[in-house]
Design an enzyme around this catalytic site. Structure first.
Site, PDB file in Angstrom:
ATOM      1  N   GLY A  12      27.163   7.488 -64.525  1.00 14.68           N
ATOM      2  CA  GLY A  12      27.201   6.107 -64.143  1.00 14.68           C
ATOM      3  C   GLY A  12      26.151   5.048 -64.564  1.00 14.68           C
ATOM      4  O   GLY A  12      25.329   4.626 -63.780  1.00 14.68           O
ATOM      5  N   GLY A  14      25.529   2.125 -64.814  1.00 16.82           N
ATOM      6  CA  GLY A  14      25.576   0.778 -64.373  1.00 16.82           C
ATOM      7  C   GLY A  14      24.257   0.259 -64.234  1.00 16.82           C
ATOM      8  O   GLY A  14      23.351   0.668 -65.053  1.00 16.82           O
ATOM      9  N   GLY A  17      22.043   3.187 -62.508  1.00 20.09           N
ATOM     10  CA  GLY A  17      21.979   4.256 -63.253  1.00 20.09           C
ATOM     11  C   GLY A  17      21.676   3.954 -64.781  1.00 20.09           C
ATOM     12  O   GLY A  17      20.861   4.707 -65.410  1.00 20.09           O
ATOM     13  N   LYS A 179      18.416  -0.266 -44.770  1.00 21.60           N
ATOM     14  CA  LYS A 179      18.882  -0.727 -46.052  1.00 21.60           C
ATOM     15  C   LYS A 179      20.391  -1.196 -45.867  1.00 21.60           C
ATOM     16  O   LYS A 179      20.949  -2.241 -46.592  1.00 21.60           O
ATOM     17  CB  LYS A 179      19.118   0.233 -47.215  1.00 21.60           C
ATOM     18  CG  LYS A 179      19.575  -0.086 -48.317  1.00 21.60           C
ATOM     19  CD  LYS A 179      18.501  -1.103 -49.374  1.00 21.60           C
ATOM     20  CE  LYS A 179      19.291  -1.875 -50.163  1.00 21.60           C
ATOM     21  NZ  LYS A 179      19.913  -1.274 -51.375  1.00 21.60           N
ATOM     22  N   SER A 248      25.523  -6.087 -55.644  1.00 23.20           N
ATOM     23  CA  SER A 248      26.614  -5.412 -56.188  1.00 23.20           C
ATOM     24  C   SER A 248      28.005  -5.502 -55.658  1.00 23.20           C
ATOM     25  O   SER A 248      29.064  -5.240 -56.309  1.00 23.20           O
ATOM     26  CB  SER A 248      25.950  -3.947 -56.479  1.00 23.20           C
ATOM     27  OG  SER A 248      25.710  -3.331 -55.256  1.00 23.20           O
TER      28      SER A 248
END
Ligand SMILES: NC(=O)C1=CN([C@@H]2O[C@H](COP(=O)(O)OP(=O)(O)OC[C@H]3O[C@@H](n4cnc5c(N)ncnc54)[C@H](OP(=O)(O)O)[C@@H]3O)[C@@H](O)[C@H]2O)C=CC1
Ligand SMILES: CC(C)(CO)C(=O)C(=O)O
Length: 294
Positions: A12, A14, A17, A179, A248
């Site tokens: 991944g 993105g 990643g 988080k 995101s």
């Protein structure tokens, strides 16, 4: 005799990643393989300290791949099923699998893919935005936290040459909920399609605080240790961040992609229901974002 390289597969490429793969590929003794859905030639990351480039091996199909030392999962939660097909090829008896995702449910989808002591959940706070395949802006050096066990320590050590602060924590559960508190508030940005700076608006900030307050209540019921002033800390964090920063979830909604809504807000509602903790604000934002995507 030369030492064998450490083989790392990042699934991944993105925002996260791609950033992580490019940083790891700066080490000559790491052999980095990027497992991609959309092919591209190379990685170029605009980091806070300047641009870095990398030309890792890129695979778009698992055929012919063999087990590696590390698999790093950096796909979105909604792409888990297609991610698992890579693991069939890449995971052997010695492979460690690190899951770099938001939320508090990192490991369940991967639990039957490797022994528990080879699975590493990771909380990531690296604000990054993907501009195009292989082209990413990393806004802060950021940090990654893993549990304080042998695999968690080994994972953190992979980043010793980077400015990313990778370290272990004795209380991973609390770190993940902390988080999540930041991320659940980000649903407001996704709903109104406005970047981080909207937290300066008192109305938007009060909705964010309500989302975080519920997250704190559910997180505590789940055993996380969270401070009373976490809602205010989250708002202060958004206000201190780059005003044009796009989280995101917001990026997914703006691009018309699926969203990690269940992992970031739905989970608060689900676990709240199980623990008898009311979560009307998160239930409302989940319903509105789901309806907006219809
Ligand atoms: N962005 C951020 O600032 C942060 C994100 N996170 C978390 O990190 C995780 C990753 O997020 P992010 O990097 O933003 O996500 P992105 O959407 O930017 O990247 C996901 C990548 O996964 C690829 N992908 C999807 N399915 C597959 C597959 N089967 N095989 C190979 N590649 C696949 C996508 O391919 P394609 O190119 O085709 O879309 C894309 O490149 C999420 O859980 C997120 O919440 C955590 C901290 C910060
Ligand atoms: C809020 C942020 C940018 C922090 O790293 C994040 O986690 C995301 O965009 O998903």
């Amino acid at each position: 005799m030369t030492e064998a390289k450490i083989r790392i597969a990042v699934i991944g490429p993105g925002a996260i990643g791609g950033t992580v793969a490019a940083w790891l590929a700066q080490r000559a003794d790491f052999d980095v393989l990027v497992c991609a859905r959309t092919p591209f030639a190379d990685l170029e990351i605009e980091t806070p300290g300047g641009s870095i480039a990398a030309t890792p091996t890129i695979a778009t199909r698992p055929d012919g791949l063999t087990p590696v030392d590390w698999v790093i999962v950096a796909t979105k939660t909604y792409d888990t099923a297609s991610t698992l097909t890579w693991l069939d090829a890449l995971v052997g008896p010695e492979t460690r699998v690190a899951v770099l995702r938001n939320g508090v449910e990192h490991l369940p989808p991967f639990a039957d893919r490797a022994p528990a002591d080879c699975l590493v959940p990771a909380v990531v706070d690296i604000p990054a935005e993907r501009r195009a395949p292989g082209r990413i802006r990393q806004r802060r050096d950021g940090w990654i936290k893993t549990p304080d066990d042998a695999a968690g320590r080994a994972f953190a050590a992979l980043f010793a040459h980077t400015p990313i602060r990778a370290e272990t924590t004795p209380d991973f559960r609390s770190e993940a909920w902390r988080k999540l508190a930041l991320n659940c508030a980000g649903a407001v940005n996704a709903l109104i399609l406005k970047p981080s700076g909207i937290a300066h608006d008192e109305g938007a900030a009060s909705v964010m605080r309500a989302l975080v307050a519920e997250c704190v209540a559910v997180g505590r019921a789940e055993g996380a240790v969270l401070p009373d002033d976490l809602p205010d800390q989250v708002i202060a964090g958004y206000r201190a961040a780059a005003p044009d920063g796009i989280n995101s979830l917001h990026a997914d909604r703006a691009a018309g992609r699926p969203m990690e809504l269940d992992a970031r807000n739905g989970v608060i509602v689900r676990l709240g229901a199980r623990r008898g903790v009311p979560t009307p604000a998160n239930a409302m934002i989940v319903a509105l974002l789901n309806a907006a995507a219809l």
